[in-house]
Design a protein around this motif. Structure first.
Motif, PDB file in Angstrom:
ATOM      1  N   ASN A 193       0.808  -1.221   0.000  1.00 50.22           N
ATOM      2  CA  ASN A 193       0.000   0.000   0.000  1.00 50.22           C
ATOM      3  C   ASN A 193       0.844   1.275   0.000  1.00 50.22           C
ATOM      4  N   ARG A 194       2.065   1.205  -0.534  1.00 50.01           N
ATOM      5  CA  ARG A 194       2.914   2.391  -0.653  1.00 50.01           C
ATOM      6  C   ARG A 194       3.408   2.539  -2.093  1.00 50.01           C
ATOM      7  N   CYS A 195       2.528   2.340  -3.039  1.00 50.60           N
ATOM      8  CA  CYS A 195       2.899   2.387  -4.459  1.00 50.60           C
ATOM      9  C   CYS A 195       3.260   3.813  -4.873  1.00 50.60           C
ATOM     10  N   ALA A 196       4.387   3.951  -5.567  1.00 51.37           N
ATOM     11  CA  ALA A 196       4.814   5.233  -6.137  1.00 51.37           C
ATOM     12  C   ALA A 196       4.747   5.102  -7.658  1.00 51.37           C
ATOM     13  N   LEU A 197       3.766   5.741  -8.258  1.00 52.91           N
ATOM     14  CA  LEU A 197       3.556   5.625  -9.701  1.00 52.91           C
ATOM     15  C   LEU A 197       4.250   6.777 -10.412  1.00 52.91           C
ATOM     16  N   ASN A 198       5.279   6.446 -11.185  1.00 55.08           N
ATOM     17  CA  ASN A 198       5.984   7.425 -12.009  1.00 55.08           C
ATOM     18  C   ASN A 198       5.831   6.984 -13.453  1.00 55.08           C
ATOM     19  N   PHE A 199       5.001   7.710 -14.198  1.00 55.37           N
ATOM     20  CA  PHE A 199       4.643   7.293 -15.549  1.00 55.37           C
ATOM     21  C   PHE A 199       5.438   8.025 -16.626  1.00 55.37           C
ATOM     22  N   ARG A 200       6.593   8.613 -16.257  1.00 58.20           N
ATOM     23  CA  ARG A 200       7.335   9.403 -17.235  1.00 58.20           C
ATOM     24  C   ARG A 200       7.780   8.559 -18.428  1.00 58.20           C
ATOM     25  N   TYR A 201       8.246   7.335 -18.165  1.00 61.39           N
ATOM     26  CA  TYR A 201       8.702   6.472 -19.255  1.00 61.39           C
ATOM     27  C   TYR A 201       7.874   5.187 -19.307  1.00 61.39           C
ATOM     28  N   THR A 202       6.590   5.309 -19.030  1.00 62.65           N
ATOM     29  CA  THR A 202       5.706   4.162 -19.048  1.00 62.65           C
ATOM     30  C   THR A 202       4.898   4.168 -20.343  1.00 62.65           C
ATOM     31  N   SER A 203       4.893   3.059 -21.030  1.00 60.05           N
ATOM     32  CA  SER A 203       4.096   2.954 -22.250  1.00 60.05           C
ATOM     33  C   SER A 203       2.621   2.932 -21.879  1.00 60.05           C
ATOM     34  N   LYS A 204       1.787   3.306 -22.829  1.00 60.95           N
ATOM     35  CA  LYS A 204       0.354   3.328 -22.557  1.00 60.95           C
ATOM     36  C   LYS A 204      -0.183   1.921 -22.305  1.00 60.95           C
ATOM     37  N   SER A 205       0.447   0.927 -22.904  1.00 58.63           N
ATOM     38  CA  SER A 205       0.016  -0.445 -22.651  1.00 58.63           C
ATOM     39  C   SER A 205       0.258  -0.824 -21.202  1.00 58.63           C
ATOM     40  N   ASP A 206       1.440  -0.463 -20.664  1.00 58.01           N
ATOM     41  CA  ASP A 206       1.724  -0.759 -19.262  1.00 58.01           C
ATOM     42  C   ASP A 206       0.842   0.060 -18.333  1.00 58.01           C
ATOM     43  N   LEU A 207       0.603   1.313 -18.698  1.00 57.91           N
ATOM     44  CA  LEU A 207      -0.267   2.144 -17.877  1.00 57.91           C
ATOM     45  C   LEU A 207      -1.677   1.560 -17.821  1.00 57.91           C
ATOM     46  N   LEU A 208      -2.153   1.063 -18.952  1.00 56.84           N
ATOM     47  CA  LEU A 208      -3.480   0.451 -19.004  1.00 56.84           C
ATOM     48  C   LEU A 208      -3.542  -0.791 -18.127  1.00 56.84           C
ATOM     49  N   LEU A 209      -2.524  -1.638 -18.186  1.00 61.54           N
ATOM     50  CA  LEU A 209      -2.505  -2.845 -17.371  1.00 61.54           C
ATOM     51  C   LEU A 209      -2.431  -2.506 -15.879  1.00 61.54           C
ATOM     52  N   MET A 210      -1.641  -1.490 -15.529  1.00 64.71           N
ATOM     53  CA  MET A 210      -1.544  -1.116 -14.123  1.00 64.71           C
ATOM     54  C   MET A 210      -2.857  -0.565 -13.590  1.00 64.71           C
TER      55      MET A 210
END
Length: 598
Positions: free
Chosen positions: A43-60
């Protein structure tokens, strides 16, 4: 025997705190049933989407419960086109009920307004925003509202002077740490200090262009002593003077930490005088415990190596060495621009460091503690390095018993490429910096260099093995044919899957198409070309046939080719690789495959 599976859940979660969310979700979570369950309770997730593909963002978005997120970083930069709006369509932002840190880069007003509706319900302690929107009033109004959040303690701003000047600092504002990335006048400093009565630390970075401080600070006699500030960091790209600095510091008697960085050549000789600093600190800053600085000045042709000794001798008093324990180094350096003098404290703290880029030759160096063998630690995020020249210089320095430079926290590394890569270069790099921290690497081909490409693919392969957190790889070929061929065959077509962004010069359209065809793991690609618009048109035609919903547009930030004196503009391509090309597999099924455990 202990293993990851036998550790208490609390210790496993502490390990997760040191990892990026992609590693946790896509690697660890799919290992076994136990780690699958432990990951789901993290429960301490740090989401940094700077270099995240949209496919990975969708799955997350399908896997991560927003209630388990405490830190969120979103960006609409070139590498992350429309990422913020894409995130809105797949996450319920009202459900981030435990969010403590929020970073929004290049955000538009409409997107900020959506966050503003929910942000007061977050237990938010840190807020960072960058924006260059022309309509400054709306952005400033939203920021002013967010600053009234009763939990907010840390604020970072990077934007235009108009937005900064229109921010209304609420009376209820309880900020303790403020960072301003672009400050435009000394009045900005006084204004922030006088309006934030709970402020403990102020960081002023000056990355702005075209701003000149021609006038000294006008001492404001009605300003009271600001005893609440304990830490001040000031970077100036323009001329610092003793009068400017001391006129500010006399109002800050309780400072315990002071950092002064003069990025350009300074003309005030008193800044280089240890006796002057000693006298001022003893009288006005008696609480100061940590003093960091970086000054440089242009030397006159008649000045010689004795200048180094005369300056460093003023820092060899008992005040510097015994009372405070502050160590200072002075270098006499020669390059194509003449001779300069660098005076700095050790450790060195800068956002960007290119002092050892291969153009500088150290003629004379001295420290106030009489120990030239001690390593100088340089805390910097961005480092530029000419590997051939640096290794040669370092070998010579070690032979002469002089200083070695170590870089601890580098995230972005630019390597200048000469005629060849030196032997054992990667091993050597690993001794001066932590390669596992690198997120961005840029290879820069020097002007008219003849590149020896033999064995380079093996060197690059070794580099990739040491840089598992690398997310962006950039190549400046300088339009040099050998380098272009090498970058295509030895680098671009062999990028590991953890790299999400590629930027490179390109000549042949077929080479560009070949990269795009094999770029399933990349979220975006940037090609630099001279004939930008015709190239972009052809790329768009190819994308419509092979990668629907991908986006291509021409950027404004040009690159100058020193090889043929041409301007090359970028063509940015944001790839829709989610769900993979020409695949009809439902998202839910792909989630099962991605999270399958044995």
């Amino acid at each position: 025997m202990y293993s990851l599976q036998t550790l208490p859940i609390e210790l496993v979660h502490r390990i997760f705190d040191q990892l990026d969310i992609q590693t946790i979700i896509f690697s660890i979570r799919s290992t076994c049933k136990l780690l699958y369950a432990i990951t789901n309770t993290y429960n301490r997730c740090a989401l940094n989407f700077r270099y995240t593909s949209k496919s990975d963002l969708l799955l997350m978005s399908l896997i991560i419960d927003p209630k388990n997120v405490i830190s969120l970083t979103l960006s609409d930069e070139n590498e992350t086109h429309s990422e913020i709006r894409f995130m809105f369509s797949h996450f319920h932002i009202d459900q981030f009920t435990r969010l403590r840190s929020l970073t929004l880069s290049n955000i538009k007003y409409d997107d900020l307004e959506k966050f503003q509706k929910h942000i007061m319900n977050y237990p938010l302690k840190r807020f960072s925003i960058s924006s260059n929107i022309l309509d400054s009033t709306k952005i400033a109004t939203s920021i002013s509202f967010i600053l009234s959040h009763h939990n907010l303690r840390e604020f970072e701003f990077d934007g235009s002077e108009q937005i900064l000047n229109e921010i209304q600092w609420p009376v209820s504002c309880r900020l303790e740490h403020v960072t301003i990335a672009q400050w435009y006048s000394w009045s900005t400093v006084y204004f922030v200090l006088s309006h934030l009565t709970f402020l403990r630390a102020l960081v002023l970075k000056d990355d702005s262009a075209g701003v000149s401080f021609k006038h000294s600070i006008i001492t404001q006699y009605d300003i009271k002593q600001l005893c609440h500030l304990s830490s001040l960091s000031l970077n100036s790209r323009y001329n610092l003077t003793t009068d400017n600095i001391q006129s500010l510091l006399v109002h800050l008697p309780m400072l315990t930490h002071l950092r002064l960085i003069g990025l350009q050549h300074l003309s005030d000789i008193f800044l280089f005088d240890g006796f002057q600093w000693e006298n001022f600190i003893e009288k006005k800053l008696s609480a100061l415990k940590k003093f960091e600085f970086w000054f440089r000045k242009q030397l006159n042709p008649h000045e010689d190596n004795t200048t180094v000794e005369s300056i460093i001798s003023t820092f060899r008093t008992s005040f510097w060495l015994k009372t405070k324990g502050w160590f200072v180094k002075c270098d006499h350096v020669e390059n194509r621009y003449g001779q300069q003098l660098y005076l700095y404290s050790t450790t060195i703290c800068q956002d960007s460091f290119d002092y050892l880029n291969g153009e500088n030759t150290i003629l004379r160096s001295a420290t106030n503690n009489m120990n030239n063998h001690s390593a100088v630690i340089i805390n910097t995020q961005r480092l530029s390095l000419d590997l051939n020249k640096y290794i040669s210089n370092d070998t010579q320095q070690n032979t002469n018993g002089t200083t070695q430079y170590l870089f601890q926290n580098v995230r972005e590394l630019t390597l200048m490429i000469g005629s060849h890569w030196p032997m054992r270069s990667i091993k050597y790099l690993s001794t001066i910096l932590n390669l596992s921290n690198l997120q961005i690497i840029c290879l820069h081909c020097k002007h008219r260099s003849h590149i020896e490409t033999h064995g380079l693919d093996a060197v690059i392969g070794t580099l990739f093995k040491y840089t598992l957190n690398l997310r962006s790889f950039q190549i400046n070929c300088n339009n040099f044919q050998t380098m272009l061929s090498m970058s295509l065959n030895d680098i671009c077509l062999k990028l590991p899957h953890h790299i999400k962004h590629l930027a490179t010069d390109i000549i042949n359209m077929n080479d560009a198409k070949m990269i795009l065809e094999r770029a399933e793991h990349l979220s975006n690609v940037t090609f630099y070309r001279r004939d930008t618009y015709s190239f972009a048109d052809e790329i768009n035609i190819w994308l419509r046939q092979h990668a629907s919903d991908s986006i291509c547009k021409v950027g404004r930030d040009f690159r100058f080719s020193s090889y043929n004196d041409e301007l090359h503009f970028p063509v940015h391509i944001w790839l829709n690789n989610s769900l993979h090309k020409q695949s009809n597999t439902p998202v839910s099924e792909k989630r099962v495959k991605r999270t399958h455990y044995t």
